[in-house]
Design an enzyme around this catalytic site. Structure first.
Site, PDB file in Angstrom:
ATOM      1  CD  GLU A  35      -2.992  -0.753  -0.060  1.00 45.18           C
ATOM      2  OE1 GLU A  35      -3.189   0.413  -0.450  1.00 45.18           O
ATOM      3  OE2 GLU A  35      -3.490  -1.740  -0.632  1.00 45.18           O
ATOM      4  CB  CYS A 194     -13.706   5.620 -13.065  1.00 48.74           C
ATOM      5  SG  CYS A 194     -14.428   7.260 -12.844  1.00 48.74           S
ATOM      6  CB  CYS A 201     -18.768   6.123 -19.269  1.00 45.81           C
ATOM      7  SG  CYS A 201     -17.826   7.456 -18.514  1.00 45.81           S
ATOM      8  CB  CYS A 204     -18.423   2.334 -16.007  1.00 46.21           C
ATOM      9  SG  CYS A 204     -18.433   2.660 -14.233  1.00 46.21           S
ATOM     10  CB  CYS A 210     -22.334   7.581 -13.359  1.00 42.36           C
ATOM     11  SG  CYS A 210     -21.005   8.779 -13.331  1.00 42.36           S
TER      12      CYS A 210
END
Ligand code: SF4
Length: 357
Positions: A35, A194, A201, A204, A210
């Site tokens: 991370e 995204c 899109c 998506c 959205c």
């Protein structure tokens, strides 16, 4: 379960990433390391660094016992070096205060150096299956678009609203791998669908609700950072050559490139020969000016004016431990910042003989 989480978990099952090296583990040490490396850095860049780190430091104890110099040399080239320094400090803190057991709640993880709320949440999710919301740069973009939230996400007001939405969007039933799948789905959607430019899109899983897509505002959301020109600083880097060695100085920590090795730096306008005599006790021939290098930090730009200097006195060379004489090739194996690596390569290792040497 929220619509967002339901859709994302299904999408992740079909299209998400399942074979990243750190996904094989629930060891909080391995997940924390990944991370931290993934902050501001793409997965493909991180993978070889992660593999080298895990090989060199397979446990948090081995990282805590390593010297900072070794850690920085393994980190060399990955940038944002405060991450490496904080990793090292955190490893020592976990050994000292937590008997080597990585803390297991987001709140406690967040108290460790260099770990913000979102990173702490990701570690709590992937290591301990806890129900925590993440909000890194990619996820801010997804929620800003999905919920149609205007305003620069770096501003508190917008950021607080995005955190609220991130928490509301969490899956209610989060056991049996659901919170992990949901969190990874957000990361994968931000990286592959995204995206900042040209989001996809049409494929998506969130397209039907959205807000930015419905209102044709995808390219305006999230609001860009208000532009302020970055200040520019200038510095001279002294590439001192004694026989076939160059002089490197370990930069003070904390500070820019703290703990890394660089040629000695002086301000522009300072007499180079005089400086070498008075401050380094070194006699040099007339300097040869090399092409300038530009480097951008988060808060300023640095223009580097490198000057190559042949050392003529060899009896009074520096003996302080913050200085080392090293062959240019060997310098590349140390913790050095990217522009210094470039400078050394193009000056000494490009296949042409060094100018004037
Ligand atoms: S529909 Fe487009 S803008 Fe909206 S979340 Fe999906 S990729 Fe992003």
């Amino acid at each position: 379960m929220s619509i967002v989480s339901e859709r994302l978990i299904i999408w992740h099952g079909q299209h998400g990433r399942h074979h990243l090296p750190w996904q094989k583990s629930r060891d909080p040490y391995a997940i924390w390391l990944s991370e931290i490396m993934l902050q501001q850095t793409q997965v493909n860049t991180v993978i070889p660094y992660y593999a080298r780190f895990m090989q060199e430091f397979p446990t948090i104890d081995s990282l805590a016992q390593a010297s900072l110099d070794t850690v920085l040399s393994l980190w060399s080239g990955l940038g944002y070096y405060s991450r490496a320094r904080n990793l090292h400090i955190t490893a020592r803190e976990v050994m000292h205060y937590y008997q080597g057991q990585f803390p297991c709640t987001r709140e406690t993880i967040q108290k460790l150096p260099g770990i913000g709320r979102s990173t702490a949440a990701a570690i709590a999710v992937f290591s301990f299956g806890q129900r925590e919301a993440i909000l890194d740069g990619n996820v801010k973009r997804i929620f800003a678009r999905y919920y149609g939230i205007s305003g620069y996400p770096g501003e508190n007001k917008t950021q607080n609203l995005l955190w609220k939405k991130a928490e509301e969007s969490l899956p209610v039933h989060y056991h049996n791998g659901k919170i992990e799948a949901y969190t990874q789905a957000l990361m994968d959607l931000g990286a592959s669908v995204c995206t900042r430019h040209a989001p996809r899109c049409k494929i998506c899983p969130l397209q039907s609700e959205c807000v930015a897509l419905k209102e044709d505002r995808v390219n305006q959301v999230p609001t860009a950072k208000p532009r302020r020109p970055l200040p520019q600083k200038e510095a001279i880097f002294l590439l001192l050559m004694e026989r076939h060695n160059i002089l490197l100085e370990q930069r003070p920590s904390p500070g820019i490139w703290g703990g890394l090795w660089c040629p000695p730096e002086i301000g522009v306008g300072i007499d180079v020969i005089n400086h070498c005599q008075r401050n380094l006790n070194i006699e040099v021939k007339a300097p040869i000016k090399l092409p300038t290098l530009d480097h951008q930090f988060t808060h300023f730009k640095l223009r580097i004016h490198p000057q190559l200097l042949q050392v003529t006195s060899s009896d009074s060379l520096i003996t302080l431990s913050k200085f080392i004489w090293t062959k240019p090739m060997n310098a590349l194996a140390k913790g050095i910042p990217a522009p210094v690596r470039k400078l050394i390569k193009q000056t000494f290792l490009s296949g042409h003989s060094s100018p004037g040497i």
